[in-house]
Design a protein around this motif. Structure first.
Motif, PDB file in Angstrom:
ATOM      1  N   CYS A  48      10.268   9.216  -3.757  1.00 26.92           N
ATOM      2  CA  CYS A  48      11.002  10.479  -3.814  1.00 26.92           C
ATOM      3  C   CYS A  48       9.997  11.627  -3.821  1.00 26.92           C
ATOM      4  N   GLY A  49       9.761  12.198  -2.657  1.00 27.75           N
ATOM      5  CA  GLY A  49       8.864  13.328  -2.539  1.00 27.75           C
ATOM      6  C   GLY A  49       7.432  13.028  -2.927  1.00 27.75           C
ATOM      7  N   GLY A  50       6.997  11.799  -2.737  1.00 23.53           N
ATOM      8  CA  GLY A  50       5.627  11.427  -3.059  1.00 23.53           C
ATOM      9  C   GLY A  50       5.462  10.740  -4.405  1.00 23.53           C
ATOM     10  N   THR A  51       6.520  10.730  -5.217  1.00 24.33           N
ATOM     11  CA  THR A  51       6.501  10.012  -6.493  1.00 24.33           C
ATOM     12  C   THR A  51       7.332   8.749  -6.342  1.00 24.33           C
ATOM     13  N   PRO A  55       0.846  -1.199   0.000  1.00 24.95           N
ATOM     14  CA  PRO A  55       0.000   0.000   0.000  1.00 24.95           C
ATOM     15  C   PRO A  55       0.884   1.253   0.000  1.00 24.95           C
ATOM     16  N   MET A  56       0.418   2.293  -0.627  1.00 21.66           N
ATOM     17  CA  MET A  56       1.165   3.549  -0.695  1.00 21.66           C
ATOM     18  C   MET A  56       1.506   4.056   0.704  1.00 21.66           C
ATOM     19  N   SER A  57       0.630   3.816   1.683  1.00 20.91           N
ATOM     20  CA  SER A  57       0.853   4.291   3.052  1.00 20.91           C
ATOM     21  C   SER A  57       2.048   3.609   3.719  1.00 20.91           C
ATOM     22  N   GLU A  58       2.502   2.482   3.177  1.00 19.39           N
ATOM     23  CA  GLU A  58       3.641   1.764   3.764  1.00 19.39           C
ATOM     24  C   GLU A  58       4.980   2.153   3.146  1.00 19.39           C
ATOM     25  N   LEU A  59       4.976   3.099   2.192  1.00 15.68           N
ATOM     26  CA  LEU A  59       6.222   3.587   1.594  1.00 15.68           C
ATOM     27  C   LEU A  59       6.135   5.115   1.544  1.00 15.68           C
ATOM     28  N   GLN A  60       6.480   5.725   2.662  1.00 14.73           N
ATOM     29  CA  GLN A  60       6.393   7.178   2.805  1.00 14.73           C
ATOM     30  C   GLN A  60       7.531   7.869   2.048  1.00 14.73           C
ATOM     31  N   PRO A  61       7.389   9.169   1.738  1.00 15.27           N
ATOM     32  CA  PRO A  61       8.474   9.903   1.091  1.00 15.27           C
ATOM     33  C   PRO A  61       9.800   9.724   1.844  1.00 15.27           C
ATOM     34  N   GLY A  62      10.848   9.416   1.096  1.00 15.68           N
ATOM     35  CA  GLY A  62      12.171   9.191   1.672  1.00 15.68           C
ATOM     36  C   GLY A  62      12.447   7.740   2.012  1.00 15.68           C
ATOM     37  N   GLU A  63      11.438   6.869   1.861  1.00 13.55           N
ATOM     38  CA  GLU A  63      11.618   5.454   2.183  1.00 13.55           C
ATOM     39  C   GLU A  63      11.899   4.631   0.936  1.00 13.55           C
ATOM     40  N   VAL A  64      12.529   3.478   1.182  1.00 12.60           N
ATOM     41  CA  VAL A  64      12.948   2.570   0.116  1.00 12.60           C
ATOM     42  C   VAL A  64      12.502   1.166   0.484  1.00 12.60           C
ATOM     43  N   VAL A  72      26.692   7.584  -8.319  1.00 14.31           N
ATOM     44  CA  VAL A  72      25.367   8.129  -8.023  1.00 14.31           C
ATOM     45  C   VAL A  72      24.472   7.897  -9.232  1.00 14.31           C
ATOM     46  N   PHE A  73      23.258   7.373  -8.979  1.00 11.86           N
ATOM     47  CA  PHE A  73      22.300   7.096 -10.051  1.00 11.86           C
ATOM     48  C   PHE A  73      21.039   7.924  -9.870  1.00 11.86           C
ATOM     49  N   ASP A  74      20.509   8.420 -10.987  1.00 13.29           N
ATOM     50  CA  ASP A  74      19.218   9.092 -10.998  1.00 13.29           C
ATOM     51  C   ASP A  74      18.147   8.010 -10.962  1.00 13.29           C
ATOM     52  N   ILE A  75      17.340   7.970  -9.910  1.00 17.10           N
ATOM     53  CA  ILE A  75      16.355   6.892  -9.795  1.00 17.10           C
ATOM     54  C   ILE A  75      15.186   7.074 -10.761  1.00 17.10           C
ATOM     55  N   ARG A  76      15.046   8.256 -11.352  1.00  9.48           N
ATOM     56  CA  ARG A  76      13.973   8.486 -12.329  1.00  9.48           C
ATOM     57  C   ARG A  76      14.303   7.853 -13.673  1.00  9.48           C
ATOM     58  N   THR A  77      15.593   7.823 -14.017  1.00 10.41           N
ATOM     59  CA  THR A  77      16.006   7.375 -15.356  1.00 10.41           C
ATOM     60  C   THR A  77      16.937   6.166 -15.339  1.00 10.41           C
ATOM     61  N   GLY A  78      17.564   5.903 -14.189  1.00  7.08           N
ATOM     62  CA  GLY A  78      18.563   4.841 -14.103  1.00  7.08           C
ATOM     63  C   GLY A  78      19.944   5.275 -14.575  1.00  7.08           C
ATOM     64  N   ASP A  96      19.162  10.281  -1.781  1.00  5.94           N
ATOM     65  CA  ASP A  96      19.030  11.735  -1.701  1.00  5.94           C
ATOM     66  C   ASP A  96      17.683  12.115  -2.303  1.00  5.94           C
ATOM     67  N   GLN A  97      16.706  12.340  -1.428  1.00  5.59           N
ATOM     68  CA  GLN A  97      15.353  12.634  -1.874  1.00  5.59           C
ATOM     69  C   GLN A  97      15.269  13.986  -2.593  1.00  5.59           C
ATOM     70  N   ALA A  98      16.118  14.935  -2.236  1.00  5.59           N
ATOM     71  CA  ALA A  98      16.094  16.257  -2.863  1.00  5.59           C
ATOM     72  C   ALA A  98      16.449  16.187  -4.347  1.00  5.59           C
ATOM     73  N   HIS A  99      17.320  15.239  -4.711  1.00  7.57           N
ATOM     74  CA  HIS A  99      17.763  15.111  -6.107  1.00  7.57           C
ATOM     75  C   HIS A  99      17.281  13.827  -6.775  1.00  7.57           C
ATOM     76  N   CYS A 100      16.525  13.001  -6.044  1.00 11.93           N
ATOM     77  CA  CYS A 100      16.043  11.702  -6.547  1.00 11.93           C
ATOM     78  C   CYS A 100      17.204  10.856  -7.068  1.00 11.93           C
ATOM     79  N   THR A 101      18.229  10.725  -6.217  1.00 11.20           N
ATOM     80  CA  THR A 101      19.398   9.913  -6.570  1.00 11.20           C
ATOM     81  C   THR A 101      19.698   8.935  -5.443  1.00 11.20           C
TER      82      THR A 101
END
Length: 105
Positions: free
Chosen positions: A33-36, A9-18, A71-77, A57-62
């Motif tokens: 990463c910040g809700g996405t 569930p979305m509630s079990e993976l809060q912003p900043g969690e992995v 360092v990897f961009d988690i949005r693009t890999g 790093d939640q601020a940069h999604c890395t």
């Protein structure tokens, strides 16, 4: 044909969690990463390091590989720093009925 894998569930993976998800022979890191929510293969392309164990790093999604610091961009890999220069696989994320799901094949 892609398969849909339910994560949590979305509630079990809060912003900043992995969360680490295992599917067949793949390990996938799921990052909020910040809700996405993003999903990447949990394997550094440089030395197979476990990315979910690295600094997120939640601020940069890395995420930084704990072995050699790539360092990897988690949005693009895509790697953002050496020694890695090959991207890691990403997976489409579906949010349906407040549940996180991944499309894998």
């Amino acid at each position: 044909m892609p398969e849909i894998v339910e994560v949590c569930p979305m509630s079990e993976l809060q912003p900043g969690e992995v969360r680490l998800v295992e599917w067949e022979d793949l390990e996938i890191g799921v990052f909020n990463c910040g809700g996405t929510v993003y999903a990447i293969e949990d394997r550094c392309s440089h030395d197979n390091g476990p990315l979910v164990e690295g600094e997120f790093d939640q601020a940069h999604c890395t995420v930084e590989c704990p072995r050699h610091g790539s360092v990897f961009d988690i949005r693009t890999g895509q790697p953002k720093t050496l020694p890695a220069y090959v991207p890691v696989d990403t997976f489409p994320v579906i949010i349906e009925d407040d549940t996180i799901k991944l499309e894998v094949d």
